[in-house]
Design a protein around this motif. Structure first.
Motif, PDB file in Angstrom:
ATOM      1  N   PHE A   1       9.716  -6.157  12.578  1.00 26.82           N
ATOM      2  CA  PHE A   1      11.061  -6.577  12.158  1.00 26.82           C
ATOM      3  C   PHE A   1      11.787  -5.507  11.335  1.00 26.82           C
ATOM      4  CE2 PHE A   1       8.698 -10.504  12.849  1.00 26.82           C
ATOM      5  CZ  PHE A   1       9.568 -11.207  13.680  1.00 26.82           C
ATOM      6  N   ASN A   2      11.197  -4.297  11.281  1.00 28.46           N
ATOM      7  CA  ASN A   2      11.825  -3.166  10.599  1.00 28.46           C
ATOM      8  C   ASN A   2      12.158  -3.494   9.141  1.00 28.46           C
ATOM      9  OD1 ASN A   2      12.741  -0.518  10.470  1.00 28.46           O
ATOM     10  ND2 ASN A   2      14.843  -1.087  11.027  1.00 28.46           N
ATOM     11  N   LEU A   3      11.179  -4.003   8.413  1.00 20.95           N
ATOM     12  CA  LEU A   3      11.343  -4.315   6.998  1.00 20.95           C
ATOM     13  C   LEU A   3      10.904  -3.099   6.195  1.00 20.95           C
ATOM     14  CD1 LEU A   3       9.827  -7.938   7.068  1.00 20.95           C
ATOM     15  CD2 LEU A   3      12.234  -7.269   7.283  1.00 20.95           C
ATOM     16  N   GLN A   4      11.861  -2.291   5.798  1.00 25.61           N
ATOM     17  CA  GLN A   4      11.563  -0.992   5.217  1.00 25.61           C
ATOM     18  C   GLN A   4      10.776  -1.092   3.911  1.00 25.61           C
ATOM     19  OE1 GLN A   4      12.110   1.850   6.713  1.00 25.61           O
ATOM     20  NE2 GLN A   4      13.207   0.943   8.456  1.00 25.61           N
ATOM     21  N   THR A   5      11.229  -1.946   2.984  1.00 27.58           N
ATOM     22  CA  THR A   5      10.565  -2.056   1.685  1.00 27.58           C
ATOM     23  C   THR A   5       9.153  -2.589   1.824  1.00 27.58           C
ATOM     24  OG1 THR A   5      12.714  -2.483   0.644  1.00 27.58           O
ATOM     25  CG2 THR A   5      10.746  -3.008  -0.651  1.00 27.58           C
ATOM     26  N   VAL A   6       8.992  -3.635   2.626  1.00 31.74           N
ATOM     27  CA  VAL A   6       7.665  -4.214   2.847  1.00 31.74           C
ATOM     28  C   VAL A   6       6.747  -3.199   3.497  1.00 31.74           C
ATOM     29  CG1 VAL A   6       6.383  -6.024   4.050  1.00 31.74           C
ATOM     30  CG2 VAL A   6       8.586  -6.556   2.999  1.00 31.74           C
ATOM     31  N   ARG A   7       7.288  -2.442   4.451  1.00 28.69           N
ATOM     32  CA  ARG A   7       6.472  -1.435   5.130  1.00 28.69           C
ATOM     33  C   ARG A   7       6.022  -0.347   4.154  1.00 28.69           C
ATOM     34  NH1 ARG A   7       8.925   1.976  10.051  1.00 28.69           N
ATOM     35  NH2 ARG A   7       9.450  -0.145  10.726  1.00 28.69           N
ATOM     36  N   TYR A   8       6.926   0.033   3.239  1.00 30.57           N
ATOM     37  CA  TYR A   8       6.582   1.078   2.273  1.00 30.57           C
ATOM     38  C   TYR A   8       5.382   0.652   1.422  1.00 30.57           C
ATOM     39  CZ  TYR A   8       6.765   3.927  -1.948  1.00 30.57           C
ATOM     40  OH  TYR A   8       6.427   4.732  -3.001  1.00 30.57           O
ATOM     41  N   PHE A   9       5.456  -0.563   0.851  1.00 33.52           N
ATOM     42  CA  PHE A   9       4.355  -1.022   0.004  1.00 33.52           C
ATOM     43  C   PHE A   9       3.083  -1.258   0.819  1.00 33.52           C
ATOM     44  CE2 PHE A   9       7.908  -2.130  -2.859  1.00 33.52           C
ATOM     45  CZ  PHE A   9       7.423  -1.564  -4.030  1.00 33.52           C
ATOM     46  N   SER A  10       3.242  -1.718   2.052  1.00 37.17           N
ATOM     47  CA  SER A  10       2.068  -1.920   2.905  1.00 37.17           C
ATOM     48  C   SER A  10       1.403  -0.592   3.231  1.00 37.17           C
ATOM     49  CB  SER A  10       2.475  -2.637   4.202  1.00 37.17           C
ATOM     50  OG  SER A  10       3.016  -3.907   3.935  1.00 37.17           O
ATOM     51  N   ASN A  11       2.221   0.423   3.488  1.00 34.42           N
ATOM     52  CA  ASN A  11       1.676   1.753   3.768  1.00 34.42           C
ATOM     53  C   ASN A  11       0.920   2.310   2.568  1.00 34.42           C
ATOM     54  OD1 ASN A  11       2.611   1.876   6.396  1.00 34.42           O
ATOM     55  ND2 ASN A  11       4.546   2.864   5.831  1.00 34.42           N
ATOM     56  N   GLN A  12       1.465   2.052   1.362  1.00 30.56           N
ATOM     57  CA  GLN A  12       0.785   2.511   0.157  1.00 30.56           C
ATOM     58  C   GLN A  12      -0.576   1.842   0.009  1.00 30.56           C
ATOM     59  OE1 GLN A  12       1.841   5.002  -1.982  1.00 30.56           O
ATOM     60  NE2 GLN A  12       3.355   5.272  -0.353  1.00 30.56           N
ATOM     61  N   PHE A  13      -0.614   0.555   0.299  1.00 30.34           N
ATOM     62  CA  PHE A  13      -1.891  -0.171   0.202  1.00 30.34           C
ATOM     63  C   PHE A  13      -2.892   0.361   1.215  1.00 30.34           C
ATOM     64  CE2 PHE A  13      -4.793  -3.466   1.604  1.00 30.34           C
ATOM     65  CZ  PHE A  13      -5.321  -3.909   0.413  1.00 30.34           C
ATOM     66  N   ILE A  14      -2.447   0.563   2.444  1.00 23.99           N
ATOM     67  CA  ILE A  14      -3.355   1.038   3.486  1.00 23.99           C
ATOM     68  C   ILE A  14      -3.821   2.460   3.181  1.00 23.99           C
ATOM     69  CG2 ILE A  14      -3.496   1.657   5.923  1.00 23.99           C
ATOM     70  CD1 ILE A  14      -1.581  -0.682   6.477  1.00 23.99           C
ATOM     71  N   GLN A  15      -2.911   3.281   2.622  1.00 24.44           N
ATOM     72  CA  GLN A  15      -3.253   4.669   2.312  1.00 24.44           C
ATOM     73  C   GLN A  15      -4.393   4.754   1.307  1.00 24.44           C
ATOM     74  OE1 GLN A  15       0.072   6.979   0.944  1.00 24.44           O
ATOM     75  NE2 GLN A  15      -1.162   8.784   0.465  1.00 24.44           N
ATOM     76  N   TRP A  16      -4.340   3.872   0.298  1.00 25.27           N
ATOM     77  CA  TRP A  16      -5.387   3.875  -0.735  1.00 25.27           C
ATOM     78  C   TRP A  16      -6.437   2.802  -0.474  1.00 25.27           C
ATOM     79  CZ3 TRP A  16      -5.345   7.933  -3.858  1.00 25.27           C
ATOM     80  CH2 TRP A  16      -4.142   8.603  -4.040  1.00 25.27           C
ATOM     81  N   GLY A  17      -6.359   2.178   0.694  1.00 26.95           N
ATOM     82  CA  GLY A  17      -7.240   1.046   0.982  1.00 26.95           C
ATOM     83  C   GLY A  17      -8.713   1.397   0.999  1.00 26.95           C
ATOM     84  N   ILE A  18      -9.056   2.604   1.504  1.00 31.75           N
ATOM     85  CA  ILE A  18     -10.462   2.991   1.603  1.00 31.75           C
ATOM     86  C   ILE A  18     -11.099   3.067   0.221  1.00 31.75           C
ATOM     87  CG2 ILE A  18     -12.042   4.819   2.296  1.00 31.75           C
ATOM     88  CD1 ILE A  18     -10.179   5.475   4.576  1.00 31.75           C
ATOM     89  N   ILE A  19     -10.363   3.662  -0.726  1.00 31.48           N
ATOM     90  CA  ILE A  19     -10.894   3.764  -2.085  1.00 31.48           C
ATOM     91  C   ILE A  19     -11.050   2.374  -2.700  1.00 31.48           C
ATOM     92  CG2 ILE A  19     -10.456   4.644  -4.403  1.00 31.48           C
ATOM     93  CD1 ILE A  19      -8.999   6.992  -3.126  1.00 31.48           C
ATOM     94  N   VAL A  20     -10.043   1.523  -2.477  1.00 32.74           N
ATOM     95  CA  VAL A  20     -10.095   0.160  -3.010  1.00 32.74           C
ATOM     96  C   VAL A  20     -11.283  -0.603  -2.432  1.00 32.74           C
ATOM     97  CG1 VAL A  20      -8.894  -2.059  -3.094  1.00 32.74           C
ATOM     98  CG2 VAL A  20      -7.619   0.064  -3.444  1.00 32.74           C
ATOM     99  N   ILE A  21     -11.506  -0.454  -1.121  1.00 32.39           N
ATOM    100  CA  ILE A  21     -12.623  -1.156  -0.461  1.00 32.39           C
ATOM    101  C   ILE A  21     -13.959  -0.692  -1.029  1.00 32.39           C
ATOM    102  CG2 ILE A  21     -13.870  -1.362   1.727  1.00 32.39           C
ATOM    103  CD1 ILE A  21     -11.135  -1.427   3.119  1.00 32.39           C
ATOM    104  N   ILE A  22     -14.100   0.619  -1.251  1.00 25.74           N
ATOM    105  CA  ILE A  22     -15.350   1.141  -1.801  1.00 25.74           C
ATOM    106  C   ILE A  22     -15.619   0.542  -3.181  1.00 25.74           C
ATOM    107  CG2 ILE A  22     -16.472   3.224  -2.694  1.00 25.74           C
ATOM    108  CD1 ILE A  22     -15.152   4.771  -0.425  1.00 25.74           C
ATOM    109  N   ILE A  23     -14.556   0.420  -3.982  1.00 27.12           N
ATOM    110  CA  ILE A  23     -14.723  -0.136  -5.326  1.00 27.12           C
ATOM    111  C   ILE A  23     -15.055  -1.625  -5.266  1.00 27.12           C
ATOM    112  CG2 ILE A  23     -13.535  -0.637  -7.502  1.00 27.12           C
ATOM    113  CD1 ILE A  23     -11.933   1.942  -7.064  1.00 27.12           C
ATOM    114  N   LEU A  24     -14.300  -2.379  -4.461  1.00 28.79           N
ATOM    115  CA  LEU A  24     -14.463  -3.830  -4.415  1.00 28.79           C
ATOM    116  C   LEU A  24     -15.760  -4.245  -3.737  1.00 28.79           C
ATOM    117  CD1 LEU A  24     -10.819  -4.994  -3.563  1.00 28.79           C
ATOM    118  CD2 LEU A  24     -11.956  -4.995  -5.783  1.00 28.79           C
ATOM    119  N   PHE A  25     -16.163  -3.484  -2.720  1.00 31.62           N
ATOM    120  CA  PHE A  25     -17.343  -3.862  -1.939  1.00 31.62           C
ATOM    121  C   PHE A  25     -18.575  -3.055  -2.329  1.00 31.62           C
ATOM    122  CE2 PHE A  25     -13.831  -5.118   0.806  1.00 31.62           C
ATOM    123  CZ  PHE A  25     -14.198  -6.410   1.142  1.00 31.62           C
TER     124      PHE A  25
END
Length: 271
Positions: free
Chosen positions: A57-81
């Motif tokens: 749906f071309n939601l620019q703001t939502v996509r920006y924050f989602s991209n940030q989460f995915i970009q740092w997601g690997i580090i977050v997963i390592i910490i949480l899991f």
């Protein structure tokens, strides 16, 4: 040579490649199933779903924050899991991650007999006990709250652990396959309002673990000597020796005991 440039060897290689990936993913799912990590995985799935919607749906703001989460997601997963990842690497190092149990039906029958014998012994003497048996859902995180044992499952060892005034008699014993892996473990207490007020902490702990995993848990009441069992959020109370045996066979996919070795050993004990 088949159409499209694929020969049988190429198809076989692709099939094996995909099968191995799915098998590893399946083992990882079984490793975290029933643990707190499942809730975290659900949260990650929600974020990914939001990210896909933001693209659609071309939601620019939502996509920006989602991209940030995915970009740092690997580090977050390592910490949480971290606990789950550590457990998986430990299993891989022991060679148990990709192997199957070769435990025979006869061995399982003997182990059930040991559990029943110990349970009925303690019930007659009103020795309180809490025994949780791992099935498909991993309950290693609860075993880590106790004292490592890693001893062969025998009715002597199981009974001795719950002997009053000994260091390990409080808390739960956790059994995995043919091993008592830990004692004095803490299990999650059920918050269900439907549990009878006359039942104590052991019964609430047994119900709690049955609500979040598929473990089968046996309780021996210290006050009455009654034997209870929880499985899949259900409480079975006032079990006889025969009823407990049948319940264990049913939920461990066992038929009635027919092993000649087991019958002979039982006959010697009764004699």
């Amino acid at each position: 040579m088949l159409d499209g440039g694929f020969d049988l060897l190429t198809i076989l290689r692709i099939t094996v490649d995909i099968a191995l990936i799915w098998y590893v993913l399946y083992k990882l799912m079984m490793l975290v199933r029933g643990t707190k990590a499942v809730q975290l995985l659900k949260g990650i799935a929600v974020i990914l779903a939001i990210w896909l919607l933001s693209i659609a749906f071309n939601l620019q703001t939502v996509r920006y924050f989602s991209n940030q989460f995915i970009q740092w997601g690997i580090i977050v997963i390592i910490i949480l899991f971290q606990p789950e990842l550590r457990r998986a690497l430990e299993q891989l190092g022991r060679g148990s991650f990709l192997t199957r149990s070769n435990k025979s039906r006869e061995d399982m029958e003997i182990q059930i007999e040991a559990i029943v014998q110990s349970t009925t012994y303690m019930a007659k003497r009103r020795i309180g006990a809490l025994i949780s048996i791992e099935k498909e859902t991993g309950i290693g995180e609860y075993a880590e709250t106790g004292i490592p044992i890693d001893g062969e499952l025998t009715h002597q060892l199981l009974t001795n652990i719950f002997t009053p005034n000994t260091p390990l008699h409080d808390g739960a014993v956790i059994i995995k396959k043919d091993k008592i892996i830990a004692a004095a473990c803490y299990l999650p207490l059920s918050e269900s309002p439907f549990i009878s007020k006359e039942l104590g902490t052991r019964h609430r702990a047994a119900m709690g673990i049955s609500e979040v995993t598929d473990a089968l848990t046996i309780v021996v009441s210290e006050e009455t000597g009654a034997i209870s069992c929880t499985i899949n959020g259900k409480l079975h109370r006032d079990l006889t020796e025969e009823a407990l045996t049948e319940l264990l066979k049913e939920h461990l996919s066992l038929l009635p005991i027919t092993s000649e070795k087991t019958k002979k050993r039982r006959g010697n004990e009764n004699g």
